[in-house]
Design a protein around this motif. Sequence first.
Motif, PDB file in Angstrom:
ATOM      1  N   PRO A 193       1.073  63.699  14.752  1.00  0.00           N
ATOM      2  CA  PRO A 193       1.877  63.278  15.898  1.00  0.00           C
ATOM      3  C   PRO A 193       2.928  62.242  15.522  1.00  0.00           C
ATOM      4  CG  PRO A 193      -0.434  63.413  16.515  1.00  0.00           C
ATOM      5  CD  PRO A 193      -0.374  63.584  15.031  1.00  0.00           C
ATOM      6  N   GLU A 194       2.587  61.374  14.580  1.00  0.00           N
ATOM      7  CA  GLU A 194       3.548  60.344  14.170  1.00  0.00           C
ATOM      8  C   GLU A 194       4.762  60.974  13.478  1.00  0.00           C
ATOM      9  OE1 GLU A 194      -0.354  58.656  14.858  1.00  0.00           O
ATOM     10  OE2 GLU A 194       0.287  60.298  13.550  1.00  0.00           O
ATOM     11  N   TRP A 195       4.500  61.932  12.612  1.00  0.00           N
ATOM     12  CA  TRP A 195       5.600  62.623  11.940  1.00  0.00           C
ATOM     13  C   TRP A 195       6.382  63.471  12.939  1.00  0.00           C
ATOM     14  CZ3 TRP A 195       5.933  67.912   9.616  1.00  0.00           C
ATOM     15  CH2 TRP A 195       7.103  68.072   8.858  1.00  0.00           C
ATOM     16  N   GLY A 196       5.662  64.098  13.860  1.00  0.00           N
ATOM     17  CA  GLY A 196       6.327  64.878  14.890  1.00  0.00           C
ATOM     18  C   GLY A 196       7.287  64.032  15.703  1.00  0.00           C
ATOM     19  N   ARG A 197       6.858  62.814  16.046  1.00  0.00           N
ATOM     20  CA  ARG A 197       7.725  61.908  16.805  1.00  0.00           C
ATOM     21  C   ARG A 197       8.941  61.512  15.965  1.00  0.00           C
ATOM     22  NH1 ARG A 197       8.598  56.425  17.467  1.00  0.00           N
ATOM     23  NH2 ARG A 197       9.138  55.764  19.604  1.00  0.00           N
ATOM     24  N   GLN A 198       8.709  61.220  14.694  1.00  0.00           N
ATOM     25  CA  GLN A 198       9.807  60.844  13.800  1.00  0.00           C
ATOM     26  C   GLN A 198      10.856  61.947  13.730  1.00  0.00           C
ATOM     27  OE1 GLN A 198       8.716  59.646   9.680  1.00  0.00           O
ATOM     28  NE2 GLN A 198      10.236  61.146   9.015  1.00  0.00           N
ATOM     29  N   GLU A 199      10.411  63.192  13.573  1.00  0.00           N
ATOM     30  CA  GLU A 199      11.349  64.310  13.480  1.00  0.00           C
ATOM     31  C   GLU A 199      12.049  64.563  14.807  1.00  0.00           C
ATOM     32  OE1 GLU A 199      12.243  66.493  10.600  1.00  0.00           O
ATOM     33  OE2 GLU A 199      11.792  64.394  10.139  1.00  0.00           O
ATOM     34  N   ARG A 200      11.324  64.425  15.875  1.00  0.00           N
ATOM     35  CA  ARG A 200      11.894  64.606  17.207  1.00  0.00           C
ATOM     36  C   ARG A 200      13.027  63.612  17.434  1.00  0.00           C
ATOM     37  NH1 ARG A 200       9.633  66.773  22.011  1.00  0.00           N
ATOM     38  NH2 ARG A 200      10.365  65.763  23.925  1.00  0.00           N
ATOM     39  N   LEU A 201      12.799  62.345  17.108  1.00  0.00           N
ATOM     40  CA  LEU A 201      13.819  61.320  17.296  1.00  0.00           C
ATOM     41  C   LEU A 201      14.990  61.526  16.339  1.00  0.00           C
ATOM     42  CD1 LEU A 201      11.584  58.140  17.784  1.00  0.00           C
ATOM     43  CD2 LEU A 201      12.753  59.491  19.541  1.00  0.00           C
ATOM     44  N   ARG A 202      14.700  61.967  15.114  1.00  0.00           N
ATOM     45  CA  ARG A 202      15.782  62.231  14.158  1.00  0.00           C
ATOM     46  C   ARG A 202      16.722  63.301  14.700  1.00  0.00           C
ATOM     47  NH1 ARG A 202      16.896  66.187  10.692  1.00  0.00           N
ATOM     48  NH2 ARG A 202      14.884  67.230  10.969  1.00  0.00           N
ATOM     49  N   GLN A 203      16.161  64.377  15.206  1.00  0.00           N
ATOM     50  CA  GLN A 203      16.975  65.462  15.731  1.00  0.00           C
ATOM     51  C   GLN A 203      17.780  65.019  16.946  1.00  0.00           C
ATOM     52  OE1 GLN A 203      13.845  68.294  16.375  1.00  0.00           O
ATOM     53  NE2 GLN A 203      13.952  69.134  14.313  1.00  0.00           N
ATOM     54  N   GLN A 204      17.176  64.238  17.810  1.00  0.00           N
ATOM     55  CA  GLN A 204      17.876  63.777  19.012  1.00  0.00           C
ATOM     56  C   GLN A 204      19.011  62.823  18.652  1.00  0.00           C
ATOM     57  OE1 GLN A 204      14.773  62.167  21.475  1.00  0.00           O
ATOM     58  NE2 GLN A 204      13.903  64.190  21.932  1.00  0.00           N
ATOM     59  N   ARG A 205      18.779  61.924  17.714  1.00  0.00           N
ATOM     60  CA  ARG A 205      19.839  60.999  17.296  1.00  0.00           C
ATOM     61  C   ARG A 205      21.015  61.771  16.710  1.00  0.00           C
ATOM     62  NH1 ARG A 205      15.430  57.746  15.431  1.00  0.00           N
ATOM     63  NH2 ARG A 205      15.670  58.637  13.350  1.00  0.00           N
ATOM     64  N   ASP A 206      20.710  62.804  15.948  1.00  0.00           N
ATOM     65  CA  ASP A 206      21.758  63.620  15.347  1.00  0.00           C
ATOM     66  C   ASP A 206      22.594  64.296  16.439  1.00  0.00           C
ATOM     67  OD1 ASP A 206      23.326  65.108  13.638  1.00  0.00           O
ATOM     68  OD2 ASP A 206      21.665  66.084  12.608  1.00  0.00           O
ATOM     69  N   LEU A 207      21.933  64.876  17.422  1.00  0.00           N
ATOM     70  CA  LEU A 207      22.653  65.545  18.507  1.00  0.00           C
ATOM     71  C   LEU A 207      23.503  64.562  19.296  1.00  0.00           C
ATOM     72  CD1 LEU A 207      23.295  67.925  20.349  1.00  0.00           C
ATOM     73  CD2 LEU A 207      21.170  67.438  21.596  1.00  0.00           C
ATOM     74  N   LEU A 208      22.918  63.444  19.708  1.00  0.00           N
ATOM     75  CA  LEU A 208      23.656  62.475  20.505  1.00  0.00           C
ATOM     76  C   LEU A 208      24.835  61.901  19.721  1.00  0.00           C
ATOM     77  CD1 LEU A 208      20.624  60.644  22.154  1.00  0.00           C
ATOM     78  CD2 LEU A 208      22.321  62.043  23.351  1.00  0.00           C
ATOM     79  N   GLY A 209      24.604  61.592  18.439  1.00  0.00           N
ATOM     80  CA  GLY A 209      25.686  61.059  17.614  1.00  0.00           C
ATOM     81  C   GLY A 209      26.823  62.056  17.456  1.00  0.00           C
ATOM     82  N   THR A 210      26.492  63.323  17.313  1.00  0.00           N
ATOM     83  CA  THR A 210      27.516  64.349  17.164  1.00  0.00           C
ATOM     84  C   THR A 210      28.303  64.516  18.463  1.00  0.00           C
ATOM     85  OG1 THR A 210      26.205  65.504  15.484  1.00  0.00           O
ATOM     86  CG2 THR A 210      27.920  66.771  16.617  1.00  0.00           C
ATOM     87  N   LEU A 211      27.629  64.516  19.598  1.00  0.00           N
ATOM     88  CA  LEU A 211      28.329  64.626  20.877  1.00  0.00           C
ATOM     89  C   LEU A 211      29.259  63.434  21.097  1.00  0.00           C
ATOM     90  CD1 LEU A 211      25.469  65.966  23.191  1.00  0.00           C
ATOM     91  CD2 LEU A 211      27.454  67.236  22.347  1.00  0.00           C
TER      92      LEU A 211
END
Length: 281
Positions: free
Chosen positions: A183-201
């Motif tokens: 779950p900890e790694w899952g959260r890390q990857e989830r946040l990484r992907q979201q930061r990438d999307l928001l930063g790109t937008l």
Amino acid sequence: MALALLGALALTGCSAVKFGYEQGPSLAYWWLDGQFDFNDSQSTRVREALDRLQRWHRQRELPLYADLLSRSATLAEGPIEAEQVCKLQSDVQQRLDALMQESIRQLGAVAVGMDARQIRHLSKHLEQKNAKWEDQWLQGSASARLQRRLDKAIERYADFYGSLTTPQTQLLRQQLEQSLWSPEWGRQERLRQQRDLLGTLMRIDLENLSARSTELALLGVWERWLEPRSAADRQRWQDWMAQGCKNLAELHNSTSQEQRQRAARRLRGYEKDLRELAGRS
């Protein structure tokens, strides 16, 4: 959107797949609008783009999905190897890549018009979703979290194979205990992907990128979601995927002939539905 469509196919009954697919553009619109809060102009363009996307998907992709299901049903009737599971997984990923590329091509122009307010709206929406996710997977003791994962896995596999035996349930537990995913790694990857999307937008908005540059930027987000920049994270992803292939083959090979036939029938039922949907104009 791609993952939502794949999940719907795996988790719902045949009649629900047909109904859900026919309602796909409307369902996808409300899902997207909940995240981006479209204005009137954007709403019209998004609805038109989703209609075009479904027409393309029905004609181009559904027959290929049906072929994958046919192959899967044939494999399900006998023992399988991890390499065969990984090959199917790779073929499914190709179809998801095609869907995401076409989705971005159809909807990328809408992203050009996203403003800071809408990006903040998306960020808040993601924060709320993250809180719910963390409540489900990160709360409680390690044993309680493991049990929740086991319950989900049992539900998912029982939908295809029928009731699992005690040894099969024990095998699933052992696989989860040894899983590279946490779950900890899952959260890390989830946040990484979201930061990438928001930063790109935000970059699309601030730099006023063209439609083509916007498409390329969003395709980059999708590629990085599946292949992290960090070498260590990429290796962990690859190892986890390989472990998943091995685990599925191991569980399948523990099933009885009756369980395998049930899984094959379910997959062929999905195949039949998709071929019927593909034949509709």
